[in-house]
Design an enzyme around this catalytic site. Structure first.
Site, PDB file in Angstrom:
ATOM      1  N   GLU A  36      67.766  63.382  31.287  1.00  0.00           N
ATOM      2  CA  GLU A  36      66.396  62.762  31.347  1.00  0.00           C
ATOM      3  C   GLU A  36      65.521  63.895  31.355  1.00  0.00           C
ATOM      4  O   GLU A  36      65.542  65.281  31.840  1.00  0.00           O
ATOM      5  CB  GLU A  36      66.404  62.352  32.947  1.00  0.00           C
ATOM      6  N   HIS A  37      64.481  63.580  30.662  1.00  0.00           N
ATOM      7  CA  HIS A  37      63.241  64.498  30.324  1.00  0.00           C
ATOM      8  C   HIS A  37      63.696  65.726  29.442  1.00  0.00           C
ATOM      9  O   HIS A  37      63.205  66.946  29.441  1.00  0.00           O
ATOM     10  CB  HIS A  37      62.619  65.224  31.605  1.00  0.00           C
ATOM     11  N   SER A  70      54.449  35.977  22.262  1.00  0.00           N
ATOM     12  CA  SER A  70      55.552  36.733  23.318  1.00  0.00           C
ATOM     13  C   SER A  70      55.989  35.549  24.345  1.00  0.00           C
ATOM     14  O   SER A  70      55.155  35.072  25.094  1.00  0.00           O
ATOM     15  CB  SER A  70      54.898  37.814  24.017  1.00  0.00           C
ATOM     16  N   GLY A 124      58.643  46.295  30.958  1.00  0.00           N
ATOM     17  CA  GLY A 124      58.218  47.241  31.702  1.00  0.00           C
ATOM     18  C   GLY A 124      58.968  47.713  33.046  1.00  0.00           C
ATOM     19  O   GLY A 124      58.329  48.357  33.750  1.00  0.00           O
ATOM     20  N   LEU A 127      63.771  49.675  31.372  1.00  0.00           N
ATOM     21  CA  LEU A 127      64.943  49.399  30.429  1.00  0.00           C
ATOM     22  C   LEU A 127      64.621  49.343  28.933  1.00  0.00           C
ATOM     23  O   LEU A 127      65.268  48.966  28.124  1.00  0.00           O
ATOM     24  CB  LEU A 127      65.699  48.097  30.921  1.00  0.00           C
ATOM     25  N   GLU A 162      55.148  53.834  18.650  1.00  0.00           N
ATOM     26  CA  GLU A 162      54.699  53.895  20.032  1.00  0.00           C
ATOM     27  C   GLU A 162      53.685  55.222  20.337  1.00  0.00           C
ATOM     28  O   GLU A 162      52.836  54.705  20.946  1.00  0.00           O
ATOM     29  CB  GLU A 162      56.136  54.132  20.658  1.00  0.00           C
ATOM     30  N   ASP A 174      64.796  56.197  23.326  1.00  0.00           N
ATOM     31  CA  ASP A 174      64.720  55.008  23.343  1.00  0.00           C
ATOM     32  C   ASP A 174      64.975  54.076  22.169  1.00  0.00           C
ATOM     33  O   ASP A 174      65.850  53.260  21.957  1.00  0.00           O
ATOM     34  CB  ASP A 174      63.435  54.304  23.874  1.00  0.00           C
TER      35      ASP A 174
HETATM   36  P1  ADP Z   1      59.725  49.840  29.186  1.00  0.00           P
HETATM   37  O1  ADP Z   1      59.994  50.364  27.792  1.00  0.00           O
HETATM   38  O2  ADP Z   1      60.548  50.772  30.103  1.00  0.00           O
HETATM   39  O3  ADP Z   1      60.118  48.375  29.559  1.00  0.00           O
HETATM   40  P2  ADP Z   1      57.115  50.515  28.892  1.00  0.00           P
HETATM   41  O4  ADP Z   1      55.993  50.560  29.620  1.00  0.00           O
HETATM   42  O5  ADP Z   1      57.465  51.397  27.923  1.00  0.00           O
HETATM   43  O6  ADP Z   1      58.238  49.896  29.694  1.00  0.00           O
HETATM   44  O7  ADP Z   1      56.925  49.136  27.793  1.00  0.00           O
HETATM   45  C1  ADP Z   1      56.527  47.769  28.331  1.00  0.00           C
HETATM   46  C2  ADP Z   1      55.499  47.381  27.528  1.00  0.00           C
HETATM   47  O8  ADP Z   1      56.034  46.894  26.001  1.00  0.00           O
HETATM   48  C3  ADP Z   1      54.751  46.131  27.986  1.00  0.00           C
HETATM   49  O9  ADP Z   1      53.888  46.345  28.765  1.00  0.00           O
HETATM   50  C4  ADP Z   1      54.313  45.439  26.596  1.00  0.00           C
HETATM   51  O10 ADP Z   1      53.117  45.838  26.318  1.00  0.00           O
HETATM   52  C5  ADP Z   1      55.384  45.758  25.867  1.00  0.00           C
HETATM   53  N1  ADP Z   1      56.504  44.715  25.673  1.00  0.00           N
HETATM   54  C6  ADP Z   1      57.671  44.804  26.078  1.00  0.00           C
HETATM   55  N2  ADP Z   1      58.411  43.435  26.147  1.00  0.00           N
HETATM   56  C7  ADP Z   1      57.594  42.817  25.925  1.00  0.00           C
HETATM   57  C8  ADP Z   1      57.474  41.272  25.476  1.00  0.00           C
HETATM   58  N3  ADP Z   1      58.922  40.544  25.706  1.00  0.00           N
HETATM   59  N4  ADP Z   1      56.572  40.873  24.859  1.00  0.00           N
HETATM   60  C9  ADP Z   1      55.471  41.347  24.706  1.00  0.00           C
HETATM   61  N5  ADP Z   1      55.309  42.658  24.983  1.00  0.00           N
HETATM   62  C10 ADP Z   1      56.315  43.519  25.455  1.00  0.00           C
HETATM   63 MG    MG Z   2      59.258  51.993  26.901  1.00  0.00          MG
END
Ligand code: ADP
Ligand code: MG
Length: 394
Positions: A36-37, A70, A124, A127, A162, A174
């Site tokens: 991690e990190h 979405s 978010g 995962l 990203e 990731d």
């Molecule tokens: P993680 O990647 O750990 O789940 P992040 O903050 O990096 O958390 O990414 C989450 C973001 O990715 C959400 O806020 C959204 O903008 C986008 N996202 C993830 N899944 C979806 C989805 N199913 N539909 C639309 N946007 C999504």
């Molecule tokens: Mg992420």
């Protein structure tokens, strides 16, 4: 898990857009076992992809428009490839727009498309839903354009999306985990050379549980940037001992210890903090390589021990844990059959991953699901090492 069947994908697309889908792709989420990190310090990571995934279903358009729905957000957004989403469009569109824009530079034949994003990966929740969103979008758009790119190149494109479009300066882990994992294996990735190895992870007698702390801290992104900065400053400090180090990857724990023993630095709290950050990174790299060796040897107690040591280091030296994560890890470590537990992901909330002996797993899930408070069940996922992103039949 409710896997999306081809017929479910087909009918969801027709219901949304009133015409048949042409392509579909799946990209999984991930859980980092350890490391991690370390990714942005040119180090090692050891994630698994999980079955929980996002699917992108698509049909081509003969204009420049992207229409994207979405399911999770119940949100339809439209923009053109040339102009991108409106400035006040929701943030999630940036991930899709970034991938489409960077892919179009690589394959000018890419036209507009109707896209449906669906799946069972929590958004978010630590995962890596963002990498899954990027990965399934990239694969499905490549399918529409009739272009095969190596998965490593797609991972680099998704990561750039990203960085440049969503403004998240993430490491490589990731996107590699989502795109390049293999079923039944963890992915040992050298973030400097980008070489990777699929390390068998045979979970017959053991279970991996992911427990959501429920905490989402606003400060996570600011603190993440601060840690990256501190790693750069720590490296400068450590160049006294290791003049040729290009990244913390090149520093050994003994170098950090020698620097920390230096009389002139011992009185400087700022320098000692930087050395603690470095100590986490360099010991975490060692733990990650040791964890890969433990997996190969099926030495589960050793893997568990390394996971718990990783948590202590993230808590004490890197200081990216929080009270709720620490309490959860401590509670898990006291439960019978738990070999080790750690926060996973960037920190300041998110999830804990625990390695548990199978006979104890079910009881532990039941206990955590109540969490002493039946009104607020804790979401617990039992995860298995799944395959990376793939095109899906329709
Ligand atoms: P993680 O990647 O750990 O789940 P992040 O903050 O990096 O958390 O990414 C989450 C973001 O990715 C959400 O806020 C959204 O903008 C986008 N996202 C993830 N899944 C979806 C989805 N199913 N539909 C639309 N946007 C999504
Ligand atoms: Mg992420």
């Amino acid at each position: 898990m409710a896997r999306m069947s081809p017929s479910a994908l087909r009918s969801a697309f027709v219901a949304r857009y009133g015409r048949p889908a042409a392509r579909a792709a799946r990209a999984p989420g991930r859980v980092n076992l350890i490391g991690e990190h370390t990714d942005y310090n040119d180090g090692f990571v050891l994630p698994i992809a999980i079955e929980q995934s996002l699917w992108a279903v698509a049909a081509p358009r003969h204009d420049d428009a992207l229409r994207v729905y979405s399911d999770a957000l119940r949100d339809l957004q439209t923009w053109t490839l040339a102009d991108g989403p409106h400035a006040d469009a929701p943030r999630w569109t940036r991930y899709v727009h970034g991938v489409a824009t960077l892919l179009r530079r690589r394959m000018p034949s890419l036209d507009g498309a109707d896209l449906l994003i669906t799946g069972d990966l929590p958004l978010g929740g630590g995962l890596s839903s963002s990498a899954a969103l990027e990965g399934c979008t990239a694969l499905v758009l490549c399918g529409l354009a009739g272009c095969e790119l190596p998965l490593e190149e797609l991972a680099a494109i998704c990561r750039s999306a990203e960085h440049e479009f969503a403004g998240v300066p993430c490491g490589l882990m990731d996107q590699y985990a989502s795109l390049l994992s293999r079923q039944g294996c963890a992915l040992l990735l050298d973030c400097r050379s980008r070489r990777f190895e699929h390390v068998p992870c045979r979970l017959d007698q053991h279970a991996l549980l992911v427990v959501d702390s429920g905490v989402r801290h606003e400060l996570a992104s600011g603190e993440y940037a601060a840690r990256r900065r501190e790693c750069g400053e720590a490296l400068k400090l450590l160049r006294r001992a290791c003049p040729r180090a290009a990244a913390l990857r090149d520093v050994a724990p003994a170098d950090v210890a020698r620097c920390a023993a230096d009389e002139s630095l011992r009185r400087d709290a700022g320098a000692m903090r930087l050395l603690a950050r470095a100590r986490h990174v360099v010991t975490e790299n060692e733990r990650t390589l040791a964890a890969a060796a433990a997996l190969r040897a099926e030495d589960w107690p050793e893997l568990g021990r390394l996971m718990s040591a990783s948590h202590a280091s993230l808590r004490d030296d890197y200081q990216v844990s929080c009270a709720q994560l620490d309490a959860l890890v401590e509670r898990l470590e006291r439960c019978p059959g738990v070999l080790g537990a750690r926060m996973t992901g960037g920190g300041f909330g998110g999830c804990v991953v625990a390695l548990v002996e199978v006979p104890h797993a079910q009881g532990l899930v039941a206990q955590l699901n109540c969490g002493g408070d039946p009104a607020a069940p804790r979401p617990v996922l039992r995860v298995v090492p799944a395959g990376g992103a793939e095109r899906c039949a329709l």
